[in-house]
Design an enzyme around this catalytic site. Structure first.
Site, PDB file in Angstrom:
ATOM      1  N   ARG A 255       0.831  -1.202   0.000  1.00 26.95           N
ATOM      2  CA  ARG A 255       0.000   0.000   0.000  1.00 26.95           C
ATOM      3  C   ARG A 255       0.871   1.259   0.000  1.00 26.95           C
ATOM      4  O   ARG A 255       0.567   2.254  -0.641  1.00 26.95           O
ATOM      5  CB  ARG A 255      -0.911  -0.014   1.230  1.00 26.95           C
ATOM      6  CG  ARG A 255      -2.016   1.033   1.164  1.00 26.95           C
ATOM      7  CD  ARG A 255      -2.856   0.996   2.428  1.00 26.95           C
ATOM      8  NE  ARG A 255      -4.021   1.862   2.290  1.00 26.95           N
ATOM      9  CZ  ARG A 255      -4.680   2.359   3.322  1.00 26.95           C
ATOM     10  NH1 ARG A 255      -4.286   2.070   4.541  1.00 26.95           N
ATOM     11  NH2 ARG A 255      -5.724   3.124   3.149  1.00 26.95           N
TER      12      ARG A 255
ATOM     13  N   HIS B 102     -11.753   6.360   4.870  1.00 23.36           N
ATOM     14  CA  HIS B 102     -12.474   5.581   3.857  1.00 23.36           C
ATOM     15  C   HIS B 102     -11.651   4.323   3.625  1.00 23.36           C
ATOM     16  O   HIS B 102     -10.801   4.245   2.754  1.00 23.36           O
ATOM     17  CB  HIS B 102     -12.605   6.389   2.565  1.00 23.36           C
ATOM     18  CG  HIS B 102     -13.164   5.589   1.421  1.00 23.36           C
ATOM     19  ND1 HIS B 102     -14.422   5.022   1.450  1.00 23.36           N
ATOM     20  CD2 HIS B 102     -12.636   5.260   0.212  1.00 23.36           C
ATOM     21  CE1 HIS B 102     -14.642   4.383   0.305  1.00 23.36           C
ATOM     22  NE2 HIS B 102     -13.571   4.509  -0.450  1.00 23.36           N
TER      23      HIS B 102
ATOM     24  N   ARG C  93     -24.007   3.402   1.540  1.00 24.65           N
ATOM     25  CA  ARG C  93     -24.104   1.935   1.557  1.00 24.65           C
ATOM     26  C   ARG C  93     -24.775   1.455   2.838  1.00 24.65           C
ATOM     27  O   ARG C  93     -25.628   0.557   2.821  1.00 24.65           O
ATOM     28  CB  ARG C  93     -22.704   1.316   1.435  1.00 24.65           C
ATOM     29  CG  ARG C  93     -22.103   1.402   0.043  1.00 24.65           C
ATOM     30  CD  ARG C  93     -20.637   1.001   0.040  1.00 24.65           C
ATOM     31  NE  ARG C  93     -20.114   0.906  -1.324  1.00 24.65           N
ATOM     32  CZ  ARG C  93     -18.833   1.016  -1.648  1.00 24.65           C
ATOM     33  NH1 ARG C  93     -17.932   1.225  -0.697  1.00 24.65           N
ATOM     34  NH2 ARG C  93     -18.433   0.919  -2.902  1.00 24.65           N
TER      35      ARG C  93
ATOM     36  N   ASP D 119     -19.662   5.361   1.736  1.00 26.88           N
ATOM     37  CA  ASP D 119     -19.807   4.345   2.787  1.00 26.88           C
ATOM     38  C   ASP D 119     -21.102   4.561   3.573  1.00 26.88           C
ATOM     39  O   ASP D 119     -21.821   3.605   3.894  1.00 26.88           O
ATOM     40  CB  ASP D 119     -18.615   4.403   3.745  1.00 26.88           C
ATOM     41  CG  ASP D 119     -17.285   4.444   3.024  1.00 26.88           C
ATOM     42  OD1 ASP D 119     -16.642   3.403   2.900  1.00 26.88           O
ATOM     43  OD2 ASP D 119     -16.914   5.547   2.559  1.00 26.88           O
TER      44      ASP D 119
END
Length: 317
Positions: free
Chosen positions: A89, A176, A152, A149
């Site tokens: 990452r 996030h 959702r 989010d």
């Protein structure tokens, strides 16, 4: 001087091109410029979008260099590299920060008065670096944060309780990503506290039975990517919601990613927090009530972001 009827989109991949389509349909703008390192791709997207216009409102849509961003009131940044097998990452972040350094330099060279909306992931860290690189006031650098989010979560709660998801009011805050969390303590259905609504609707025993829904929210992006390769429809709608509030100066409260300066005991990091979004950008951060567990989760999410930035800064020295 910016023109509130002009928008620029940098990055014409799945997300950028879908946002462009959503903006075209919105009727908010009379001019939209598309920019991509692959100029032919951006030109093709512009052509395809122009062929929709006989069914919609008149609009100028075109591909251009960064000079085309002059006068745009809002510039959406949807460009960036995708993570490759074997890449960490931090490796991906290092690469995207380098890409952003070039993008932000080119944007600010021709337009220093726009609002920058970052949707590229990891959005919170990239929003932070966009703020540092641009030198813009913090209000004018926004990330899409946890707007998607939260949507959702509302959808899944509405489905479970068999109510219109637009009547479900709650937030997901923080990063996030994996350290985000739901604010159950103030969740409600049209003003009825969720803890009181659950026994009334008889779809579940109590609010505790809804807690597992959050796991589906947090993991849903992975499931969608596994199934179809990318997520782009819902993030385009989330971007539209943010941009609509800016253009119409709606003062809508949205959990965008913005610089947190002392709110919730957090300082110097960009995270998804409830903010008043209007013509000035993310105009105010709101300190909504959080219980002890939620406050700790926000603090933990902020620490995770700080550690990631420190690691990245060290790798960039």
């Amino acid at each position: 001087m910016t023109d509130i009827k002009k928008i620029g989109i940098v990055g014409c991949g799945f997300v950028g091109s879908t946002i462009a389509y959503t903006m075209m349909e919105s009727g908010l703008f009379s001019e939209m410029v598309l920019i991509d390192i692959n100029e032919e791709k951006a030109r093709g997207e512009a052509m395809d979008l122009n062929h929709c216009l006989p069914f919609l409102s008149p609009m100028q849509i075109y591909q251009d260099s960064y000079e085309g961003l002059e006068g745009a009131a809002v510039v959406v940044i949807a460009a960036g590299a995708n993570q490759k097998p074997g890449e960490t990452r931090t490796d991906l972040l290092h690469k995207n920060v380098s890409i952003f350094r070039d993008i932000i330099g080119n944007i600010t060279r021709v337009n220093s008065e726009c609002i920058l909306l970052v949707v590229t992931n990891p959005v919170d860290v990239l929003t932070y670096y966009t703020l540092k690189m641009s030198g813009f006031p913090k209000e004018r650098v926004i990330g899409s944060g946890t707007v998607l989010d939260s949507a959702r979560l509302k959808h899944l709660i509405g489905e479970r309780l068999e109510v219109d998801s637009r009547n479900v009011h709650t937030f997901i805050l923080g990063e996030h990503g994996d350290s985000e969390f739901p604010v159950w303590s103030s969740a409600n259905v049209s003003g009825i506290d969720m803890a009181d609504y659950c026994p009334i609707c008889e779809k579940c025993g109590d609010i505790c039975e809804l807690y597992g829904i959050f796991d589906f929210v947090r993991d849903s992006a992975y499931e969608i990517i596994e199934a179809k390769g990318a997520t782009y429809y819902a993030i385009a709608q989330a971007a539209k919601r943010i941009i609509t509030s800016i253009v119409r100066d709606e003062k809508t409260i949205l959990p965008v990613s913005t610089l947190v300066s002392g709110h919730y005991g957090v300082d110097g990091i960009c995270l998804g927090v409830p903010s008043v979004v209007g013509r000035g950008g993310a105009e105010h951060v709101l300190d909504i009530p959080l219980n002890e567990d939620e406050s700790k989760m926000l603090s933990d999410s902020a620490e995770k972001m700080k550690e990631l930035i420190a690691e990245l800064d060290g790798a960039m020295v």
